[in-house]
Design an enzyme around this catalytic site. Sequence first.
Site, PDB file in Angstrom:
ATOM      1  N   ASP A 184      34.118  42.789  40.336  1.00  0.00           N
ATOM      2  CA  ASP A 184      33.391  41.561  40.581  1.00  0.00           C
ATOM      3  C   ASP A 184      34.391  40.544  41.150  1.00  0.00           C
ATOM      4  O   ASP A 184      35.605  40.753  41.083  1.00  0.00           O
ATOM      5  CB  ASP A 184      32.793  41.067  39.261  1.00  0.00           C
ATOM      6  CG  ASP A 184      32.105  39.730  39.386  1.00  0.00           C
ATOM      7  OD1 ASP A 184      31.308  39.548  40.333  1.00  0.00           O
ATOM      8  OD2 ASP A 184      32.363  38.855  38.542  1.00  0.00           O
ATOM      9  N   ASP A 212      33.107  40.032  34.595  1.00  0.00           N
ATOM     10  CA  ASP A 212      33.145  39.095  33.466  1.00  0.00           C
ATOM     11  C   ASP A 212      31.786  38.849  32.823  1.00  0.00           C
ATOM     12  O   ASP A 212      31.702  38.072  31.866  1.00  0.00           O
ATOM     13  CB  ASP A 212      33.728  37.755  33.913  1.00  0.00           C
ATOM     14  CG  ASP A 212      32.775  36.984  34.823  1.00  0.00           C
ATOM     15  OD1 ASP A 212      32.355  37.564  35.840  1.00  0.00           O
ATOM     16  OD2 ASP A 212      32.462  35.828  34.520  1.00  0.00           O
ATOM     17  N   ASP A 247      33.853  36.386  41.357  1.00  0.00           N
ATOM     18  CA  ASP A 247      33.883  35.141  40.590  1.00  0.00           C
ATOM     19  C   ASP A 247      34.025  35.424  39.102  1.00  0.00           C
ATOM     20  O   ASP A 247      33.231  36.164  38.521  1.00  0.00           O
ATOM     21  CB  ASP A 247      32.596  34.343  40.830  1.00  0.00           C
ATOM     22  CG  ASP A 247      32.392  33.986  42.288  1.00  0.00           C
ATOM     23  OD1 ASP A 247      33.068  33.058  42.760  1.00  0.00           O
ATOM     24  OD2 ASP A 247      31.570  34.642  42.952  1.00  0.00           O
TER      25      ASP A 247
END
Length: 235
Positions: A13, A184, A15
């Site tokens: 990922d 995250d 961000d």
Amino acid sequence: MSSALPPGLLVFDLDGTLIDSRQDLCNSVNATLQHFHKPKLPDAVIASYIGDGVSMLVRRALGDPEGDQHDEEYVTEVITYFLDYYRAHKLDFTYVYPGVIDSLEAIRATHPTLPMAVLTNKPVNPSRDICNHLGLARFFFQNYGGNSFHTKKPDPHGILTLIAEASALTGRAITPAETIMIGDSHVDVLTARNAGAHSIGCAFGLAPQSLITVPPDHLAQSPTDWPALLDSFRT
């Protein structure tokens, strides 16, 4: 969950995983709200809206996640303004998390032929621009965004496409069981599950609270944990 095979593909990922883009995203949302005469929101609230792509971010900021309070023409106008503003300000405060570059270099040194890629729900052009500017692009053979396909994460289409491309790149059939998604939020964990892949959650990111209800296979407290965690998938 563990695998008897060493990793065949790493999918990251963006961000909250590779970069801290929170401030630029929050500033862009509030600039958009201000432009459309809406009250600004606290950064913590906006940050909780990140992860499902631009359309959902804007809809949540408008207080209309279900799309039943504003007509689509208005929402499209707001999204367009947000994207234009964000493109101009996406690198004002965004930075690579400490330890990311060192960890990617360590992974590359230990696994020189291991393909790595980015799969984000951020639009693909800003994602690629940010990775190029911040020196991340050199690690990845591919970078796909939320508008690269007809669906976004947690739909598995993006990660399955990357598995196919990595297989062609390496000349061998890489399986989902050899693939690890690192992110995250619960979106990344679900993306891995939906594809039959493994997951590493990042407790330092923008949405680590979502990992409580949708736990990953392993949890990284810092990017520096990634190299060691890869070995845990061998057992």
